[in-house]
Enzyme design. Structure first.
Site, PDB file in Angstrom:
ATOM      1  N   PRO A   2       0.770  -1.236   0.000  1.00  0.00           N
ATOM      2  CA  PRO A   2       0.000   0.000   0.000  1.00  0.00           C
ATOM      3  C   PRO A   2       0.804   1.291   0.000  1.00  0.00           C
ATOM      4  CG  PRO A   2       0.087  -0.920   2.211  1.00  0.00           C
ATOM      5  CD  PRO A   2       1.124  -1.585   1.384  1.00  0.00           C
ATOM      6  N   GLU A   3       0.414   2.175  -0.856  1.00  0.00           N
ATOM      7  CA  GLU A   3       0.742   3.581  -0.687  1.00  0.00           C
ATOM      8  C   GLU A   3      -0.578   4.250  -0.359  1.00  0.00           C
ATOM      9  OE1 GLU A   3       3.385   5.368  -3.545  1.00  0.00           O
ATOM     10  OE2 GLU A   3       4.278   3.438  -4.023  1.00  0.00           O
TER      11      GLU A   3
END
Length: 278
Positions: A2-3
DNA sequence: CTCAGATCCTGTGCGC
DNA sequence: TGCGCACAGGATCTGA
């Protein structure tokens, strides 16, 4: 995994299943994450209602009827909604059982994520207190970034990935944003001028927003709560395209290591700072 | 203070 | 097919 866009998509995806539900149980299968899951998690959660789900940087914050749960997905974490009787798989470290029959299940092969309980004022928690502005907020603007970059020798890519400068910009989106801005990732942040930041800041916002709109970026194993992959992967210009031709000019995409992270760029579209009009 | 590098951990993909 | 190595979406710590 995840960003910021992927965390945002995750939060949106699980919210409808969690809001106003009561946590009726927790199951810890692997306590050792980046920070150990509190041993007393069960008594801290059970009987409490999930009142709200918000995101700050790459953290998800679950507001309970009393207290908060803070989650970070690390490099490889996922959250899914499953039925209560689904057998856990490998790396399914933590479950939250809800009174609607659903279970929030946390999976994280590399265990770089975390789950913490916070009694009150999460914004003052050490992990959150020193974070920079949200990239999609007004507070993140070119004047701010220009000011923070003054005298900084650090390369611009590592600089925009720093959480005390701006949060939520990880390796993919830093790489992509610098391509669109035509800025070489190795350029010292302090050498960029107002013109550069006037260009870069809106691009960072646009890239992140477009990634959110596309459901995030699925490189390998990111899927939203509804099972959909992130289609932004189809829009990547340079990330993961080493030795492939630039879509703009055909030049071979190159990579260098900056701050320990692989950084892809087009040598033609993103020339070394000194070779430009800067 | 600033910045580069090592570090936590497991999985995958590549070259041999 | 198997083995060893490099690398992977993050963030923190160490030390030069």
């Amino acid at each position: 995994m995840p960003e910021l866009p992927e965390v945002e998509i995750t939060g949106r995806g699980i919210s409808p299943f969690l809001l106003h539900q009561i946590i009726i149980g927790t199951v810890i299968r692997q306590q050792q994450l980046r920070v150990a899951i509190p041993s007393e998690l069960n008594q801290l959660c059970v009987g409490k209602e999930i009142k709200a789900i918000t995101r700050r940087a790459k953290y998800l914050l679950l507001q309970l009827s009393e207290g908060y749960l803070l989650n970070h997905l690390g490099m490889s974490g996922h959250l899914r909604i499953v039925s209560q009787d689904l057998a856990p798989g490998k790396h399914d470290h933590l479950d939250f059982l809800l009174n609607n029959g659903h279970t929030l299940r946390y999976n994280d092969p590399r265990r770089f994520g975390l789950w913490l309980y916070i009694e009150k004022s999460p914004e003052h928690h050490p992990l959150l207190a020193h974070l920079g502005p949200e990239p999609l907020s007004e507070a993140f603007n070119s004047a701010y970034l220009l000011n923070r970059a003054q005298q900084k020798n650090q390369n611009i890519k590592a600089f925009i990935m720093r959480n005390d400068i701006v949060v939520g910009v990880g390796n993919i989106y830093a790489t992509e944003s610098l391509f669109f801005a035509g800025i070489h990732p190795q350029t010292p942040a302090g050498k960029l001028n107002q013109y550069d930041f006037d260009k870069l800041v809106p691009i960072i916002k646009q890239v992140l927003q477009q990634a959110i709109d596309a459901g995030g970026t699925t490189l390998r194993d990111f899927y939203a709560a509804d099972g959909k992959p992130g289609y932004f992967v189809n829009q990547l210009q340079v990330y993961g395209r080493k030795n492939l031709p630039c879509f703009q000019c055909g030049t071979s995409i190159q990579t260098i290591m900056l701050g320990g992270r692989s950084s892809a760029f087009c040598p033609n579209c993103q020339p070394i700072a000194h070779a430009t009009s800067r």
